[in-house]
Scaffold this active site. Structure first.
Site, PDB file in Angstrom:
ATOM      1  N   ASP A 271      12.368   7.801  35.825  1.00 13.43           N
ATOM      2  CA  ASP A 271      12.884   8.923  35.064  1.00 13.43           C
ATOM      3  C   ASP A 271      11.405  10.117  34.559  1.00 13.43           C
ATOM      4  O   ASP A 271      11.291   9.571  33.950  1.00 13.43           O
ATOM      5  CB  ASP A 271      13.421   9.041  34.608  1.00 13.43           C
ATOM      6  CG  ASP A 271      14.834  10.375  34.161  1.00 13.43           C
ATOM      7  OD1 ASP A 271      14.010  11.051  35.725  1.00 13.43           O
ATOM      8  OD2 ASP A 271      15.236  10.714  33.381  1.00 13.43           O
ATOM      9  N   LYS A 278       9.483  16.115  32.468  1.00 15.69           N
ATOM     10  CA  LYS A 278       9.732  15.628  30.707  1.00 15.69           C
ATOM     11  C   LYS A 278       8.068  15.974  30.539  1.00 15.69           C
ATOM     12  O   LYS A 278       7.233  15.333  31.198  1.00 15.69           O
ATOM     13  CB  LYS A 278      10.343  14.496  30.607  1.00 15.69           C
ATOM     14  CG  LYS A 278      12.073  13.779  31.276  1.00 15.69           C
ATOM     15  CD  LYS A 278      11.813  12.987  31.199  1.00 15.69           C
ATOM     16  CE  LYS A 278      13.478  11.938  31.327  1.00 15.69           C
ATOM     17  NZ  LYS A 278      14.509  12.555  30.351  1.00 15.69           N
ATOM     18  N   ASP A 289      15.366   3.048  31.902  1.00 11.57           N
ATOM     19  CA  ASP A 289      15.764   4.224  32.623  1.00 11.57           C
ATOM     20  C   ASP A 289      16.778   3.252  33.624  1.00 11.57           C
ATOM     21  O   ASP A 289      17.999   3.862  34.024  1.00 11.57           O
ATOM     22  CB  ASP A 289      15.966   5.049  33.339  1.00 11.57           C
ATOM     23  CG  ASP A 289      16.514   6.772  33.509  1.00 11.57           C
ATOM     24  OD1 ASP A 289      17.784   6.204  32.123  1.00 11.57           O
ATOM     25  OD2 ASP A 289      16.985   8.028  33.846  1.00 11.57           O
ATOM     26  N   ASP A 348      16.872  16.798  36.810  1.00  6.87           N
ATOM     27  CA  ASP A 348      16.443  15.314  34.736  1.00  6.87           C
ATOM     28  C   ASP A 348      17.861  14.572  35.007  1.00  6.87           C
ATOM     29  O   ASP A 348      18.103  14.066  33.870  1.00  6.87           O
ATOM     30  CB  ASP A 348      15.755  15.785  34.188  1.00  6.87           C
ATOM     31  CG  ASP A 348      15.027  15.036  32.681  1.00  6.87           C
ATOM     32  OD1 ASP A 348      15.460  13.601  33.038  1.00  6.87           O
ATOM     33  OD2 ASP A 348      14.482  15.626  32.079  1.00  6.87           O
ATOM     34  N   GLU A 350      19.553  13.302  36.667  1.00  3.03           N
ATOM     35  CA  GLU A 350      19.870  12.475  37.497  1.00  3.03           C
ATOM     36  C   GLU A 350      20.197  11.600  38.069  1.00  3.03           C
ATOM     37  O   GLU A 350      20.962  11.160  38.834  1.00  3.03           O
ATOM     38  CB  GLU A 350      18.254  12.039  38.963  1.00  3.03           C
ATOM     39  CG  GLU A 350      17.616  11.357  37.799  1.00  3.03           C
ATOM     40  CD  GLU A 350      17.766  10.313  36.311  1.00  3.03           C
ATOM     41  OE1 GLU A 350      17.564  12.419  35.580  1.00  3.03           O
ATOM     42  OE2 GLU A 350      17.765   9.978  35.308  1.00  3.03           O
ATOM     43  N   ARG A 352      23.714  11.116  36.892  1.00  2.00           N
ATOM     44  CA  ARG A 352      24.781  11.834  36.956  1.00  2.00           C
ATOM     45  C   ARG A 352      24.781  10.915  38.345  1.00  2.00           C
ATOM     46  O   ARG A 352      26.034  10.999  39.677  1.00  2.00           O
ATOM     47  CB  ARG A 352      25.688  12.280  36.547  1.00  2.00           C
ATOM     48  CG  ARG A 352      24.494  13.859  36.407  1.00  2.00           C
ATOM     49  CD  ARG A 352      25.113  14.451  35.246  1.00  2.00           C
ATOM     50  NE  ARG A 352      24.670  14.398  34.370  1.00  2.00           N
ATOM     51  CZ  ARG A 352      24.116  15.343  33.393  1.00  2.00           C
ATOM     52  NH1 ARG A 352      24.607  16.213  33.127  1.00  2.00           N
ATOM     53  NH2 ARG A 352      23.478  15.241  32.251  1.00  2.00           N
TER      54      ARG A 352
HETATM   55  N1  BES Z   1      17.552   8.938  31.498  1.00  8.51           N
HETATM   56  C1  BES Z   1      17.989  10.086  31.051  1.00  8.51           C
HETATM   57  C2  BES Z   1      18.143  10.316  29.538  1.00  8.51           C
HETATM   58  C3  BES Z   1      17.392   9.984  28.125  1.00  8.51           C
HETATM   59  C4  BES Z   1      16.440  10.855  27.477  1.00  8.51           C
HETATM   60  C5  BES Z   1      17.957   8.981  27.430  1.00  8.51           C
HETATM   61  C6  BES Z   1      15.882  10.375  26.780  1.00  8.51           C
HETATM   62  C7  BES Z   1      16.756   8.264  26.432  1.00  8.51           C
HETATM   63  C8  BES Z   1      16.222   8.933  26.024  1.00  8.51           C
HETATM   64  C9  BES Z   1      18.344  11.187  31.311  1.00  8.51           C
HETATM   65  O1  BES Z   1      18.422  11.110  33.176  1.00  8.51           O
HETATM   66  C10 BES Z   1      17.883  13.124  30.595  1.00  8.51           C
HETATM   67  O2  BES Z   1      16.845  13.328  31.393  1.00  8.51           O
HETATM   68  N2  BES Z   1      18.997  13.115  30.160  1.00  8.51           N
HETATM   69  C11 BES Z   1      18.812  14.692  30.105  1.00  8.51           C
HETATM   70  C12 BES Z   1      19.956  15.560  30.603  1.00  8.51           C
HETATM   71  C13 BES Z   1      19.676  17.053  30.698  1.00  8.51           C
HETATM   72  C14 BES Z   1      18.878  17.283  31.365  1.00  8.51           C
HETATM   73  C15 BES Z   1      21.476  17.738  30.226  1.00  8.51           C
HETATM   74  C16 BES Z   1      18.469  14.642  29.526  1.00  8.51           C
HETATM   75  O3  BES Z   1      19.155  13.961  27.951  1.00  8.51           O
HETATM   76  O4  BES Z   1      17.906  15.416  28.558  1.00  8.51           O
HETATM   77 ZN    ZN Z   2      17.336   9.153  33.574  1.00  7.56          ZN
HETATM   78 MN    MN Z   3      16.470  12.216  33.606  1.00  4.83          MN
END
Ligand code: BES
Ligand code: ZN
Ligand code: MN
Length: 498
Positions: A271, A278, A289, A348, A350, A352
């Protein structure tokens, strides 16, 4: 490592190393007392002298010397007896197995499994001991050019219980071994680098599982996804050179028409965030991920090893999330398989997007229950840290069932709200809804998004972002929540058998 159950008095059981506990301060456990008697007071004298005080996590190895009738004796500190609960029990077993691996003993007798843990029975102690022992023995060195060949001598661990209370002890051993193997598979997949563990690799692993454990495999390719209208899953895959896969593995242990339990695991093999890129720091950890997917594959292996009399289907939507000239843009609107349209405001978010199409795909099985498992939000890590996974459900009974499975497996979850009030944060001016809900309650709004695709079945969602892997010096996948999922299914099978 191989495991067996032993009853009998500890001083009469032959072993390369006999492991007994000592409470702080200096109180011998029942097995230690039995050994002490056979050794004519050696242990009590040693403890009285102050050479071992029973501090939690401490160990003392007594090799065979004149007068010692045992090959080796390992003393393990248990901490204060009044504080000897689940955590202390697991830490004692961990310390014991770590110390055993430093000895030349090929087999050992672990007498810690007989110790009473409040609210727990011997079956619990057995399952936990096997899982903890396998965890201590776990190494991931297949990517090293020179893997460490100096394997410890320890091969067999006999677990002592005070009395064989029948079939449940044997079942506990079988469940412990199956769970530990499932966790090992989940850890291996999680730890593999993202250039090896691609969606195609995950599909190959599923095919291998299908062959070795008599599971049925189905893999949907990109063109199948197009035909089925999986616009959200395809939107995530667009930026990647790696073809996406939608993997289904079925275990048909139940009656032919019995509705299955469906497990859906987020399988983002890397991811980057996509166009909503990111930051660079620790981005390598986004190889984890796909830990939801790995936990589904690990659990399917455990279910097959236990030959549970249930129908279980594991579904894994697998893709990378990459930027690129063909990648999805913030603002793009896509149509999901359910027909609902989504404005992708942040690429990001993604997880869901791939899960929602997998959930609609699951409808065709008319499931008894659906559980999705996903490293979904950083916000969940802020809410619950690295101890509990977040639990959401649209069915109170299922919620309780998952919660108690987590408690029983010591792979705990904590319930979070799915109230309609939160749905407002997902409003979009242009599509049916957006894929993000802003910073407040980020884990909740992600779950609320998924709930819009769970209207046709009983559903629970596990946000494992804080529990699926560890960072820092101990960086690596944990194998969670394979223990919870395996216990959930085993408990359903037990209920059926009554
Ligand atoms: N895979 C990440 C969630 C994640 C981030 C898990 C860091 C563990 C550590 C997910 O796909 C993500 O990027 N989520 C975003 C959502 C936001 C853009 C609404 C997040 O949590 O920042
Ligand atoms: Zn993710
Ligand atoms: Mn993400």
């Amino acid at each position: 490592m191989e495991f067996s159950i032993k009853t009998g008095s500890p001083e009469k059981l032959k072993s390369g190393c006999t492991v007994v506990g000592v409470f702080a301060t200096r109180e011998l456990s029942p097995s230690a007392r039995a050994l002490d008697k056979a050794m004519r007071g050696t242990l009590s004298a040693l403890v009285k002298r102050g050479d071992f005080d029973g501090k939690a996590g401490s160990t003392l190895l007594l090799p065979r010397v004149d007068g010692n009738v045992f090959e080796r004796v390992l003393l393990v500190g248990l901490g204060p007896e009044s504080e000897f609960r689940e955590k202390a029990y697991r830490e004692a077993v961990r310390a014991a197995v770590a110390a055993l691996r430093e000895t030349a003993a090929r087999e050992a007798l672990l007498c810690l499994t007989e110790l009473p843990v409040a609210g727990r029975n011997q079956a619990w102690a057995i399952t936990q001991a096997v899982m903890v022992a396998m965890e201590v023995a776990y190494r991931f060195d297949r990517m090293k050019s020179k893997p460490d060949r100096s394997a410890p001598a320890l091969r067999q661990l006999a677990l002592r219980v005070s009395a064989r209370s029948g079939a449940d002890i044997d079942a506990a051993l079988v469940q412990g071994v199956a769970t530990a193997h499932g966790m090992r598979l989940a850890k291996d997949l999680g730890n593999l680098p993202p250039n090896v563990c691609t969606p195609t690799f995950l599909a190959e692993q599923a095919a291998q599982l299908a062959r070795s454990h008599r599971l049925k495999l189905e893999v949907l390719e990109q063109r199948d996804m197009q035909r089925l209208g999986m616009g959200a899953l395809l939107a995530v895959a667009r930026g990647s050179r790696q073809p996406p896969k939608l993997i289904s593995l079925s275990w048909n242990g139940g009656a032919r028409k019995a509705p299955p339990v469906v497990l859906i695991g987020k399988g983002i093999t890397f991811d980057t965030g996509g166009i909503s890129l990111k930051p660079a720091a620790e981005m390598d950890e986004m190889k984890f991920d796909m830990c939801g997917a790995a936990s589904v594959l690990g659990t399917m292996q455990a279910v097959a090893m236990m030959k549970l009399p249930l129908n279980v289907i594991g579904i894994v939507p697998a893709t990378e999330n990459m930027p690129g000239g063909n990648a999805t843009r913030p603002g793009d609107i896509v149509t999901t398989m359910s027909g609902q349209t989504v404005e992708i405001l942040n690429t990001d978010a993604e997880g869901r997007l791939i899960l929602c199409d997998a959930m609609t795909w699951a409808e065709r099985h008319q499931p008894a229950a659906v559980i999705d498992i996903a490293t979904l939000t950083g916000a969940c890590v802020i809410a619950l840290g690295h101890v509990a996974s977040g639990l959401y459900a649209n069915d109170e009974e299922l919620c309780q069932e998952v919660r108690s499975a987590g408690h029983n497996a010591w792979d705990r979850v904590w319930p979070m709200p799915l109230w309609e009030d939160y749905q407002e944060q997902l409003k979009s001016n242009f599509a049916d809804f957006a894929n993000i809900g802003g910073r407040p309650a980020g884990s909740v709004t992600a779950a609320c998004y998924l709930a819009r695709f769970a209207r046709k079945f009983s559903w629970a969602h596990l946000d494992i972002a804080g529990t699926a892997w560890k960072s820092g010096r101990e960086k690596g996948a944990t194998g969670r929540p394979v223990p919870l999922l395996t216990e959930f299914l085993a408990a359903r099978a037990r209920a059926r058998a009554q």
